[in-house]
Design a protein around this motif. Structure first.
Motif, PDB file in Angstrom:
ATOM      1  N   LEU A  37       0.830  -1.203   0.000  1.00  0.00           N
ATOM      2  CA  LEU A  37       0.000   0.000   0.000  1.00  0.00           C
ATOM      3  C   LEU A  37       0.867   1.257   0.000  1.00  0.00           C
ATOM      4  N   LEU A  38       1.857   1.298   0.870  1.00  0.00           N
ATOM      5  CA  LEU A  38       2.755   2.454   0.916  1.00  0.00           C
ATOM      6  C   LEU A  38       3.530   2.616  -0.383  1.00  0.00           C
ATOM      7  N   TYR A  39       3.974   1.510  -0.944  1.00  0.00           N
ATOM      8  CA  TYR A  39       4.702   1.560  -2.212  1.00  0.00           C
ATOM      9  C   TYR A  39       3.830   2.146  -3.314  1.00  0.00           C
ATOM     10  N   SER A  40       2.572   1.743  -3.367  1.00  0.00           N
ATOM     11  CA  SER A  40       1.685   2.261  -4.424  1.00  0.00           C
ATOM     12  C   SER A  40       1.499   3.766  -4.292  1.00  0.00           C
ATOM     13  N   TRP A  41       1.400   4.271  -3.066  1.00  0.00           N
ATOM     14  CA  TRP A  41       1.211   5.712  -2.871  1.00  0.00           C
ATOM     15  C   TRP A  41       2.501   6.492  -3.131  1.00  0.00           C
ATOM     16  N   MET A  42       3.655   5.862  -2.941  1.00  0.00           N
ATOM     17  CA  MET A  42       4.916   6.563  -3.192  1.00  0.00           C
ATOM     18  C   MET A  42       5.287   6.569  -4.676  1.00  0.00           C
ATOM     19  N   GLN A  43       4.933   5.526  -5.406  1.00  0.00           N
ATOM     20  CA  GLN A  43       5.416   5.377  -6.775  1.00  0.00           C
ATOM     21  C   GLN A  43       4.419   5.790  -7.852  1.00  0.00           C
ATOM     22  N   PHE A  44       3.135   5.776  -7.553  1.00  0.00           N
ATOM     23  CA  PHE A  44       2.139   6.003  -8.590  1.00  0.00           C
ATOM     24  C   PHE A  44       1.301   7.239  -8.272  1.00  0.00           C
ATOM     25  N   SER A  45       0.560   7.670  -9.263  1.00  0.00           N
ATOM     26  CA  SER A  45      -0.341   8.808  -9.059  1.00  0.00           C
ATOM     27  C   SER A  45      -1.545   8.357  -8.237  1.00  0.00           C
ATOM     28  N   TRP A  46      -2.299   9.318  -7.731  1.00  0.00           N
ATOM     29  CA  TRP A  46      -3.436   8.975  -6.879  1.00  0.00           C
ATOM     30  C   TRP A  46      -4.523   8.252  -7.664  1.00  0.00           C
ATOM     31  N   GLU A  47      -4.607   8.494  -8.995  1.00  0.00           N
ATOM     32  CA  GLU A  47      -5.619   7.797  -9.811  1.00  0.00           C
ATOM     33  C   GLU A  47      -5.387   6.293  -9.823  1.00  0.00           C
ATOM     34  N   LEU A  48      -4.144   5.890  -9.746  1.00  0.00           N
ATOM     35  CA  LEU A  48      -3.834   4.460  -9.713  1.00  0.00           C
ATOM     36  C   LEU A  48      -3.757   3.936  -8.275  1.00  0.00           C
ATOM     37  N   SER A  49      -3.347   4.789  -7.358  1.00  0.00           N
ATOM     38  CA  SER A  49      -3.179   4.358  -5.964  1.00  0.00           C
ATOM     39  C   SER A  49      -4.505   4.087  -5.260  1.00  0.00           C
ATOM     40  N   VAL A  50      -5.544   4.836  -5.598  1.00  0.00           N
ATOM     41  CA  VAL A  50      -6.850   4.619  -4.949  1.00  0.00           C
ATOM     42  C   VAL A  50      -7.406   3.233  -5.264  1.00  0.00           C
ATOM     43  N   PRO A  51      -7.462   2.813  -6.561  1.00  0.00           N
ATOM     44  CA  PRO A  51      -7.945   1.435  -6.812  1.00  0.00           C
ATOM     45  C   PRO A  51      -7.045   0.363  -6.196  1.00  0.00           C
ATOM     46  N   MET A  52      -5.732   0.626  -6.192  1.00  0.00           N
ATOM     47  CA  MET A  52      -4.830  -0.349  -5.574  1.00  0.00           C
ATOM     48  C   MET A  52      -5.083  -0.449  -4.074  1.00  0.00           C
ATOM     49  N   THR A  53      -5.369   0.685  -3.444  1.00  0.00           N
ATOM     50  CA  THR A  53      -5.679   0.683  -2.015  1.00  0.00           C
ATOM     51  C   THR A  53      -6.944  -0.117  -1.737  1.00  0.00           C
ATOM     52  N   LEU A  54      -7.963   0.096  -2.556  1.00  0.00           N
ATOM     53  CA  LEU A  54      -9.210  -0.661  -2.378  1.00  0.00           C
ATOM     54  C   LEU A  54      -8.984  -2.153  -2.582  1.00  0.00           C
ATOM     55  N   LEU A  55      -8.186  -2.500  -3.581  1.00  0.00           N
ATOM     56  CA  LEU A  55      -7.900  -3.907  -3.841  1.00  0.00           C
ATOM     57  C   LEU A  55      -7.108  -4.527  -2.686  1.00  0.00           C
ATOM     58  N   LEU A  56      -6.131  -3.793  -2.166  1.00  0.00           N
ATOM     59  CA  LEU A  56      -5.354  -4.308  -1.039  1.00  0.00           C
ATOM     60  C   LEU A  56      -6.198  -4.436   0.225  1.00  0.00           C
ATOM     61  N   MET A  57      -7.096  -3.489   0.440  1.00  0.00           N
ATOM     62  CA  MET A  57      -7.993  -3.597   1.598  1.00  0.00           C
ATOM     63  C   MET A  57      -8.906  -4.806   1.469  1.00  0.00           C
ATOM     64  N   PHE A  58      -9.385  -5.076   0.264  1.00  0.00           N
ATOM     65  CA  PHE A  58     -10.205  -6.263   0.040  1.00  0.00           C
ATOM     66  C   PHE A  58      -9.388  -7.533   0.289  1.00  0.00           C
ATOM     67  N   ALA A  59      -8.119  -7.524  -0.161  1.00  0.00           N
ATOM     68  CA  ALA A  59      -7.256  -8.690   0.054  1.00  0.00           C
ATOM     69  C   ALA A  59      -7.018  -8.925   1.540  1.00  0.00           C
ATOM     70  N   VAL A  60      -6.820  -7.862   2.309  1.00  0.00           N
ATOM     71  CA  VAL A  60      -6.634  -8.000   3.759  1.00  0.00           C
ATOM     72  C   VAL A  60      -7.899  -8.555   4.401  1.00  0.00           C
ATOM     73  N   HIS A  61      -9.059  -8.100   3.937  1.00  0.00           N
ATOM     74  CA  HIS A  61     -10.331  -8.604   4.470  1.00  0.00           C
ATOM     75  C   HIS A  61     -10.483 -10.102   4.186  1.00  0.00           C
ATOM     76  N   VAL A  62     -10.165 -10.519   2.971  1.00  0.00           N
ATOM     77  CA  VAL A  62     -10.264 -11.938   2.615  1.00  0.00           C
ATOM     78  C   VAL A  62      -9.272 -12.762   3.430  1.00  0.00           C
TER      79      VAL A  62
END
Length: 90
Positions: A37-62
């Motif tokens: 999650l931190l890597y996505s926010w440091m390396q990519f724009s917010w347009e890409l980081s937001v979906p990645m954050t949602l996907l990672l949160m879903f993965a943590v939930h699963v």
């Protein structure tokens, strides 16, 4: 083979430490997801980081749901364990 009672001692040790091992493994998975999650926010724009954050949160939930299910299946209760230990009377 080992001395008499060594297997019983080993099984007792595994029962004592399996919760700690499971907790360390779970914490490792959580830290890995957090670092992704931190890597996505440091390396990519917010347009890409937001979906990645949602996907990672879903993965943590699963992973959390799966770990609860696995822990319930592998839970060792002291009163239900058959030791297989030989008595000294025999």
């Amino acid at each position: 083979r080992g001395p008499d009672g060594s297997m019983h001692k080993a099984v007792d040790g595994m029962m004592t430490h399996y919760r700690f091992t499971f907790a360390c493994f779970s914490l490792g998975l959580l830290c890995f997801q957090f670092s992704a999650l931190l890597y996505s926010w440091m390396q990519f724009s917010w347009e890409l980081s937001v979906p990645m954050t949602l996907l990672l949160m879903f993965a943590v939930h699963v992973m959390y749901r799966s770990s609860v299910r696995i822990y319930a299946q592998l839970k060792l209760d002291a009163d239900t364990i058959v030791t297989g230990e030989f008595d000294d009377a025999e």
